[in-house]
Design a protein around this motif. Structure first.
Motif, mmCIF file in Angstrom:
data_model
loop_
_atom_site.group_PDB
_atom_site.id
_atom_site.type_symbol
_atom_site.label_atom_id
_atom_site.label_comp_id
_atom_site.label_asym_id
_atom_site.label_seq_id
_atom_site.Cartn_x
_atom_site.Cartn_y
_atom_site.Cartn_z
ATOM 1 N N GLY A 88 0.815 -1.208 0.000
ATOM 2 C CA GLY A 88 0.000 0.000 0.000
ATOM 3 C C GLY A 88 0.851 1.260 0.000
ATOM 4 N N GLY A 89 1.873 1.274 0.850
ATOM 5 C CA GLY A 89 2.757 2.430 0.896
ATOM 6 C C GLY A 89 3.530 2.627 -0.392
ATOM 7 N N ILE A 90 4.000 1.521 -0.978
ATOM 8 C CA ILE A 90 4.749 1.594 -2.229
ATOM 9 C C ILE A 90 3.879 2.155 -3.347
ATOM 10 N N VAL A 91 2.676 1.614 -3.475
ATOM 11 C CA VAL A 91 1.777 2.098 -4.522
ATOM 12 C C VAL A 91 1.439 3.566 -4.300
ATOM 13 N N GLY A 92 1.233 3.948 -3.038
ATOM 14 C CA GLY A 92 0.922 5.345 -2.739
ATOM 15 C C GLY A 92 2.041 6.283 -3.144
ATOM 16 N N ILE A 93 3.278 5.909 -2.844
ATOM 17 C CA ILE A 93 4.415 6.764 -3.189
ATOM 18 C C ILE A 93 4.581 6.873 -4.701
ATOM 19 N N LEU A 94 4.582 5.721 -5.382
ATOM 20 C CA LEU A 94 4.829 5.732 -6.823
ATOM 21 C C LEU A 94 3.702 6.428 -7.582
ATOM 22 N N LYS A 95 2.470 6.063 -7.264
ATOM 23 C CA LYS A 95 1.350 6.711 -7.943
ATOM 24 C C LYS A 95 1.227 8.177 -7.526
ATOM 25 N N GLY A 96 1.722 8.505 -6.328
ATOM 26 C CA GLY A 96 1.733 9.901 -5.907
ATOM 27 C C GLY A 96 2.602 10.749 -6.817
ATOM 28 N N PHE A 97 3.787 10.249 -7.142
ATOM 29 C CA PHE A 97 4.652 11.001 -8.038
ATOM 30 C C PHE A 97 4.106 11.026 -9.461
ATOM 31 N N THR A 98 3.311 10.004 -9.829
ATOM 32 C CA THR A 98 2.625 10.073 -11.122
ATOM 33 C C THR A 98 1.682 11.265 -11.150
ATOM 34 N N GLY A 99 0.920 11.437 -10.059
ATOM 35 C CA GLY A 99 0.015 12.576 -9.984
ATOM 36 C C GLY A 99 0.737 13.902 -9.891
ATOM 37 N N LEU A 100 1.931 13.880 -9.307
ATOM 38 C CA LEU A 100 2.685 15.121 -9.135
ATOM 39 C C LEU A 100 3.436 15.528 -10.399
ATOM 40 N N SER A 101 3.560 14.614 -11.346
ATOM 41 C CA SER A 101 4.382 14.906 -12.526
ATOM 42 C C SER A 101 3.847 16.088 -13.329
ATOM 43 N N GLY A 102 2.522 16.276 -13.329
ATOM 44 C CA GLY A 102 1.979 17.437 -14.028
ATOM 45 C C GLY A 102 2.503 18.735 -13.447
ATOM 46 N N ALA A 103 2.533 18.832 -12.112
ATOM 47 C CA ALA A 103 3.064 20.032 -11.461
ATOM 48 C C ALA A 103 4.572 20.159 -11.666
#
Length: 617
Positions: free
Chosen positions: A141-156
């Motif tokens: 859960g933590g791994i997916v949260g971190i990786l997918k978090g940076f996916t969402g942050l890539s636009g910014a």
């Protein structure tokens, strides 16, 4: 020194750090709202055309069937290489068309091109997720949260780099998203992979994850601060460059964790072992500490390797017992014990919540794609994801036009805002879902229901268009949308297993473009154009009458998206109900997976689990 670099190369935290870099480039589709205005103006599309491009973009960056299939046929480095080529080809063609180096193409051709461009992201996502979930099975859960978090942050991230280096030339923004992700993928492709015999010690891993979480929060706060400074003050070019290099430095920080661990901590530990053992080099392979049913601790070591130059006689060598008098076993008993424990562990994961036919897998076992597709749990997850992530993606794709219709001069700020909130949602949901699953044995979809409740309020704020509601709506929708990408992959891996995780995950993500097609292509775009036609016919607003040309359809005011977001408010409420059904169906599964196991982990010493890639099959 050569041995240190080899250990660094085989360090799972280095794989995570490089995966963070790759994921920071794998969500450039979220920046569509920033570069869609130049596509609209150069190619002369109306809002319906832009909505169709947005749907094609969503199909490309969400449907990873090709990536999921190739994941089982080629190594991860090959997957990343294909993704780099697809990304460069697709966005490169868009850049050539926008800069008029290639002739204009019909809308349907442009839809195919942008679909190809964004499909490269699925190769990056699949490679990074599969590698890291296998390296960190106890913290999925933590791994997916971190990786997918940076996916969402890539636009910014890409918006910040564009603002610092290329603004206001939007064509160069497209050039940046064409070349940047491809270069990062090529740089990281030899490192991102499952590590054979990766060791997971729960408490030590949790401490390191806290460091990664802290870095993530600092990056998000930094981007937020930089965005506020750009929006409030007039910033010269040197300050903009300083912001960009500061961001790149923060993205480098996660690499310092494995560097410190291998080059400092492990070196000191080896030196200490040499001094303690009188010149005998301690085994490099870690111990596995387990408890027998009677409560005794058993220390199981792989066959140790020692310094070939040592003159010590090891024929009678045995491990030193500590004060607790741990029990040691022979190699044959060691193998038998591991077989029994592995069998028990497998049976624990195979416990299901309902009775099924004997020849079919139960929840928690490894499902094939065809077996998962006939399960009600799969379709509940699919429909819930369509309601939540589909409406969220519709909001993201139309943020630029929403801001313009409400009179905001710098509408791109909402694209960056929603990217940052999406990142925090992914990060927070990954962290929180680990707590409720591991500590309380509760289903992760509880958080997805909460997220869609937040999104329903955010969509309502967008619909009402009150002063400041764009900021509040961006927060609620972005945070809630991001939560889905930390919860859904982890939940799917727990219910349907890890063996076919790549294919299952990429089929589930089809829910996002399906929702986008319905809510953006069939609802948002036509409603916007209908309202713009009414305003043009009634000669309402000089801007609508042709500031961008007589053939442009531009809508002003809250009415442009009011009905669309009222519909999406209702859809998110339906999603909450679907999640409640899923929670009820999977409650016993999480009790079986984490109930007794979580108690044992909390009441014993940290357990070193050797996690080879084969153990997930």
């Amino acid at each position: 020194m050569g041995g240190s670099w080899e250990r660094l190369y085989n360090n799972k935290w280095l794989v995570l750090a490089f995966s963070i870099w790759l994921q920071s480039c794998s969500g450039v589709g979220y920046a569509f709202g920033s570069y869609s205005p130049i596509i609209k103006s150069v190619l002369g599309y109306d809002q319906k055309g832009i909505s169709r491009l947005g749907v094609a973009k969503d199909i490309g960056d969400s449907v990873g069937l090709v990536a999921g299939t190739l994941c089982d046929l080629m190594p991860i480095w090959g997957l990343l290489l294909v993704g780099a080529a697809v990304n460069l080809t697709g966005y490169g063609l868009i850049w050539l068309i926008i800069t008029q180096r290639l002739p204009s193409v019909p809308l349907w051709v442009m839809c195919i091109i942008i679909l190809v461009a964004t499909n490269g992201e699925t190769f990056f996502n699949t490679g990074a997720l599969v590698a890291c979930v296998r390296n960190f099975p106890q913290n999925r859960g933590g791994i997916v949260g971190i990786l997918k978090g940076f996916t969402g942050l890539s636009g910014a991230i890409f918006t910040q780099l564009y603002t610092s280096f290329y603004a206001p030339d939007q064509a160069k923004f497209i050039f940046l998203v064409a070349t940047g992700p491809a270069m990062v993928a090529i740089f990281t492709l030899l490192v991102i992979r499952p590590i054979p015999n990766a060791v997971s010690i729960i408490k030590e891993d949790d401490k390191k994850f806290n460091v990664i979480y802290s870095v993530c929060l600092v990056i998000a706060a930094y981007l937020m601060g930089a965005m506020i400074v750009h929006d409030v003050f007039t910033v010269n070019h040197k300050i903009q460059l300083l912001f960009a290099f500061g961001l790149l430095f923060l993205l480098f920080v996660p690499v310092t964790l494995p560097l410190y661990e291998v080059l400092v901590v492990e070196r000191k530990k080896r030196q200490s072992d040499i001094e303690t053992d009188g010149g005998i080099k301690a085994p490099l392979l870690s111990q596995t500490i387990m408890k027998t049913p009677s409560g005794r601790e058993v220390v199981i070591n792989p066959k140790p390797t020692y310094d070939s130059h040592s003159n010590h006689d090891f024929s009678d060598f045995s491990e030193m017992e500590d004060e607790k008098a741990r029990t040691y076993v022979s190699e044959r008993d060691h193998r038998k014990m591991l077989e029994r424990l592995s069998s028990r562990l497998y049976k624990g994961f195979a416990v299901g919540a309902v009775k099924v036919k004997r020849n079919r897998p139960r929840r928690g076992q490894d499902f094939t794609l065809s077996e998962a597709l006939i399960k009600a749990d799969f379709w509940l997850m699919f429909l819930a994801l369509m309601c939540g992530a589909g409406t969220g993606m519709t909001a993201i794709d139309n943020l630029g036009q929403m801001g313009q219709s409400q009179g905001y001069q710098n509408a791109h700020i909402f694209v960056s805002l929603i990217s940052i909130w999406s990142f925090l949602g992914r990060l927070g949901a990954g962290y929180a879902s680990e707590i409720i699953a591991r500590d309380y044995a509760a289903p992760r979809p509880i958080l997805m229901a909460c997220a869609q409740g937040m999104m329903s309020i955010g969509h309502f704020m967008f619909a009402m268009a009150w002063p400041g509601s764009m900021y509040i709506g961006s927060w609620l929708v972005g945070f809630g949308y991001g939560c889905h990408w930390a919860i859904v992959p982890a939940t799917a891996s727990e219910i349907f297993g890890l063996k076919n995780f790549g294919a299952l995950y990429n089929v589930l993500t089809i829910a996002v473009p399906t929702g986008s097609l319905i809510f953006s292509g069939l609802i948002a775009g036509p409603i916007y154009d209908a309202e713009a036609e009414k305003q043009r016919a009634g000669a309402v607003g000089a801007y609508a009458r042709g500031l961008l040309g007589d053939d442009s359809l531009v809508c002003e005011g809250a009415v442009c998206f009011k009905l669309t977001f009222f519909v999406m408010t209702v859809v998110c409420i339906v999603g909450v109900l679907l999640n409640l059904i899923l929670i009820k169906r999977t409650y016993r599964v999480y009790q079986a997976l984490y109930g007794k196991r979580g108690d044992s982990l909390r009441n014993t010493e940290p357990i070193a689990i050797e996690a080879s890639s084969s153990s997930f099959h």
